[in-house]
Design a protein around this motif. Structure first.
Motif, mmCIF file in Angstrom:
data_model
loop_
_atom_site.group_PDB
_atom_site.id
_atom_site.type_symbol
_atom_site.label_atom_id
_atom_site.label_comp_id
_atom_site.label_asym_id
_atom_site.label_seq_id
_atom_site.Cartn_x
_atom_site.Cartn_y
_atom_site.Cartn_z
ATOM 1 N N ASN A 151 0.855 -1.230 0.081
ATOM 2 C CA ASN A 151 -0.058 0.160 -0.128
ATOM 3 C C ASN A 151 1.028 1.175 0.141
ATOM 4 O O ASN A 151 1.955 1.345 0.189
ATOM 5 N N ASN A 152 0.117 2.381 -0.212
ATOM 6 C CA ASN A 152 0.898 3.619 -0.064
ATOM 7 C C ASN A 152 0.074 4.633 0.749
ATOM 8 O O ASN A 152 -0.921 4.363 0.996
ATOM 9 N N PRO A 153 0.900 5.602 1.305
ATOM 10 C CA PRO A 153 0.222 6.735 2.079
ATOM 11 C C PRO A 153 -0.901 6.939 1.472
ATOM 12 O O PRO A 153 -2.078 7.378 2.423
ATOM 13 N N GLU A 154 -1.278 7.302 0.053
ATOM 14 C CA GLU A 154 -2.496 7.990 -0.231
ATOM 15 C C GLU A 154 -3.771 7.048 -0.240
ATOM 16 O O GLU A 154 -4.841 7.285 -0.029
ATOM 17 N N GLN A 155 -3.244 5.774 -0.408
ATOM 18 C CA GLN A 155 -4.409 4.728 -0.211
ATOM 19 C C GLN A 155 -5.008 4.662 1.282
ATOM 20 O O GLN A 155 -6.026 4.672 1.595
ATOM 21 N N LEU A 156 -3.940 4.782 2.263
ATOM 22 C CA LEU A 156 -4.270 4.675 3.609
ATOM 23 C C LEU A 156 -5.124 6.205 4.023
ATOM 24 O O LEU A 156 -5.962 6.091 4.634
ATOM 25 N N PHE A 157 -4.647 7.115 3.427
ATOM 26 C CA PHE A 157 -5.296 8.290 3.572
ATOM 27 C C PHE A 157 -6.916 8.380 3.092
ATOM 28 O O PHE A 157 -7.555 8.749 3.864
ATOM 29 N N ALA A 158 -6.834 7.887 1.900
ATOM 30 C CA ALA A 158 -8.242 7.714 1.140
ATOM 31 C C ALA A 158 -9.175 6.976 1.982
ATOM 32 O O ALA A 158 -10.381 7.162 2.279
ATOM 33 N N ALA A 208 -13.911 6.420 5.690
ATOM 34 C CA ALA A 208 -14.744 6.153 6.903
ATOM 35 C C ALA A 208 -14.957 7.419 8.049
ATOM 36 O O ALA A 208 -15.990 7.231 8.637
ATOM 37 N N CYS A 209 -13.853 8.177 8.019
ATOM 38 C CA CYS A 209 -14.261 9.076 8.986
ATOM 39 C C CYS A 209 -15.395 9.984 8.445
ATOM 40 O O CYS A 209 -16.184 10.613 9.305
ATOM 41 N N PHE A 210 -15.482 10.372 7.239
ATOM 42 C CA PHE A 210 -16.693 11.084 6.534
ATOM 43 C C PHE A 210 -17.910 10.617 6.778
ATOM 44 O O PHE A 210 -18.789 11.133 7.263
ATOM 45 N N ILE A 211 -17.971 9.132 6.998
ATOM 46 C CA ILE A 211 -19.199 8.495 7.266
ATOM 47 C C ILE A 211 -19.522 8.761 8.706
ATOM 48 O O ILE A 211 -20.656 9.015 9.106
ATOM 49 N N GLY A 212 -18.426 8.634 9.487
ATOM 50 C CA GLY A 212 -18.526 8.855 10.886
ATOM 51 C C GLY A 212 -19.280 10.376 11.271
ATOM 52 O O GLY A 212 -19.860 10.593 12.170
ATOM 53 N N ALA A 213 -18.593 11.342 10.405
ATOM 54 C CA ALA A 213 -19.199 13.076 10.640
ATOM 55 C C ALA A 213 -20.490 12.883 10.200
ATOM 56 O O ALA A 213 -21.246 13.591 11.117
ATOM 57 N N MET A 214 -20.820 12.198 9.214
ATOM 58 C CA MET A 214 -22.345 12.358 8.777
ATOM 59 C C MET A 214 -23.248 11.722 9.802
ATOM 60 O O MET A 214 -24.352 12.250 10.181
#
Length: 141
Positions: A46-53, A58-64
């Motif tokens: 994996n790469n950092p961009e995949q982990l960030f994405a 996931a966090c955005f669903i939590g925010a919703m």
């Protein structure tokens, strides 16, 4: 600005983009590889961009869900966020990110979905971390 920290985690990376990263508690352990587009060999890992994405989606669903708990429309059980994270050279020098979130909220009226997404974008910690630094495009699909 202060933050009342409720949770912390630690991760250690070695070897950079062609190395290894793991949380100190062992819950996450990944081999890192540089994508061919950035001059690497690609391959398994994996790469950092995949982990960030993945984290941002996931966090955005939590925010919703948080917005919903504060009186917003109910987030459908099959809600999904597809996060696209790009990386490349910036015109100002160095490297930058390009981010788009496609949000699927089946069964919600478009106006309700767009309002929920806008409010979630104001409370999501990833959105707050990137605000005024990275353009994040939001689309309700």
């Amino acid at each position: 600005m202060s933050v009342n920290v409720l949770y912390k985690t630690q991760a250690k990376a070695t070897g950079g983009r062609d190395g290894h990263a793991a949380t100190l508690d062992g819950a996450l352990d990944v081999k890192l590889t540089t994508p061919k587009e950035l001059g690497g060999g690609g391959g398994a890992g994996n790469n950092p961009e995949q982990l960030f994405a993945a984290g941002y989606a996931a966090c955005f669903i939590g925010a919703m869900k948080f917005v919903s708990s504060q009186g917003g429309p109910k987030v459908p059980a099959d809600a999904a966020v597809t996060s696209t994270v790009g990386i490349g050279p910036r015109s100002e020098g160095g490297f930058g990110l390009d981010i788009a979130l496609e949000v699927s909220l089946p069964g919600l009226a478009r106006a309700d979905a767009e309002a929920l997404v806008a409010k979630a974008h104001q409370v999501c910690p990833y959105s707050n971390a990137t605000r005024n630094n990275v353009d994040v495009r939001l689309t309700v699909v």
